[in-house]
Enzyme design. Structure first.
Site, mmCIF file in Angstrom:
data_model
loop_
_atom_site.group_PDB
_atom_site.id
_atom_site.type_symbol
_atom_site.label_atom_id
_atom_site.label_comp_id
_atom_site.label_asym_id
_atom_site.label_seq_id
_atom_site.Cartn_x
_atom_site.Cartn_y
_atom_site.Cartn_z
ATOM 1 C CE LYS A 6 -4.045 -2.218 1.837
ATOM 2 N NZ LYS A 6 -5.047 -2.366 2.881
ATOM 3 N N GLY A 40 -12.829 -9.056 9.928
ATOM 4 C CA GLY A 40 -12.778 -7.965 8.966
ATOM 5 C C GLY A 40 -13.547 -8.204 7.670
ATOM 6 C CE1 TYR A 88 -9.945 -10.170 4.126
ATOM 7 C CE2 TYR A 88 -10.799 -12.280 3.394
ATOM 8 C CZ TYR A 88 -10.059 -11.151 3.152
ATOM 9 O OH TYR A 88 -9.411 -11.007 1.955
ATOM 10 C CG ASP A 126 -7.926 -0.285 3.635
ATOM 11 O OD1 ASP A 126 -8.673 -1.061 3.014
ATOM 12 O OD2 ASP A 126 -6.683 -0.367 3.613
#
Ligand code: NDP
Length: 276
Positions: free
Chosen positions: A66, A243, A223, A102
């Protein structure tokens, strides 16, 4: 031919983003193709440039790229500029534009899906990587009582807090700080967010007993599996969430940026949880 999108990361094989975007496309009648793109750890830029050179329309960026994506794009949306992390890239007039969805994803999941308002809560954010940077602004905007960042590399947490200090003052959140995990003993939080990638390796930061206030929520951005952090939190009496909702909500925002239409998220979350 369908417009091409992908999620780029390393590792990326676990990503549910293709399933989500295919569901969004079906729901909104958009003609897209969405793949997983594994980039070598030293080959992010080459992989991105090749994808767009070959006609790609947009990318989601996942760990650990990112920050590299932030450096790479030609221009940045205001939120991504501030976050110093990009999770969504769109090609506009032969230029790469970077966004970060996000924060919207996390806050929408917490407040709308889980009905857990952040205002006046004592929040502990664990991690200071791309995901943590991306959610800082949005957490502060919801005006928590306090926001404490803990990270394995404490300097990174301190730098992240310094970076957002003016924003937090401007928003009226005066209690914002950074600490090592070893200095959390005796503190209590209403919301503890795991934004570390430790869960990927079945690990978790070392946390003291008694961290969760009565009624507290433990949120793991990871997740798809029970994590060591959620197992710990459940044993400490906290409510737990993974998540997946954040993943679908941030994806919906990316989809809106790319396609100009915001899909409904509830049916897709239910589908991924196997409830639909
Ligand atoms: P980064 O690689 O940018 O950052 C990783 C962070 O985790 C750093 O703060 C790092 O600390 C910390 N960390 C890694 N291993 C450990 C460990 N064993 N113990 C303690 N801390 C550790 O990753 P991202 O920020 O992009 O992603 C973080 C997590 O969030 C991932 O699991 C990712 O899948 C998830 N995520 C989920 C989203 C969703 O929509 N549900 C969206 C975005 C991310 P240090 O600085 O010391 O290296």
């Amino acid at each position: 031919m369908s417009d091409r999108y992908a999620v780029i990361g390393n590792p990326v094989s676990h990503s549910k983003s293709p399933l989500i975007h295919v569901a969004f496309a079906r729901q909104t009648g958009q003609d897209i193709r969405y793949d997983r793109l594994l980039a070598p750890l030293d080959g992010f830029e080459d992989t991105v440039r090749r994808f767009f050179h070959e006609g790609g329309h947009g990318l989601n960026v996942t760990l650990p790229f990112k920050r590299e994506a932030w450096d790479l794009v030609d221009s940045l949306d205001e939120k991504a500029l501030e976050a110093e992390a990009v999770n969504t890239i769109k090609m506009v007039n032969a230029q790469l534009v970077g966004y970060n969805t996000d924060g919207v994803g996390l806050v929408t999941d917490l407040e709308r899906n889980l009905e857990f308002p952040i205002a006046n809560k004592r929040v502990l954010l664990m991690g200071a990587g791309g995901a943590a940077h991306g959610v800082m602004h949005f957490l502060l905007e919801r005006r928590p009582y306090s926001l404490l960042v803990a990270n394995r590399t404490t300097d990174k947490a301190m730098r992240m807090v310094s970076h957002f200090i003016n924003k937090s003052k401007h928003l009226g959140v005066t209690d914002i700080s950074a600490r090592p995990y070893g200095e959390l003993t005796g503190l209590q939080f209403d919301l503890v967010i795991n934004a570390t990638s430790a869960s990927l390796d079945g690990a978790m930061p070392l946390l003291p007993d008694g961290l969760f206030a009565p009624g507290a929520l433990a949120y793991d951005m990871m997740y798809g599996r029970e994590t060591a952090f959620l197992e710990f939190a459940r044993a400490q009496g906290a409510a737990c969430a993974d998540g997946l909702g954040m993943l679908v909500e941030q994806a919906a925002e990316s989809f809106r940026i790319w396609r100009g239409v915001r899909p409904l998220t509830a049916p897709v979350i239910a589908q991924l949880r196997g409830d639909a």
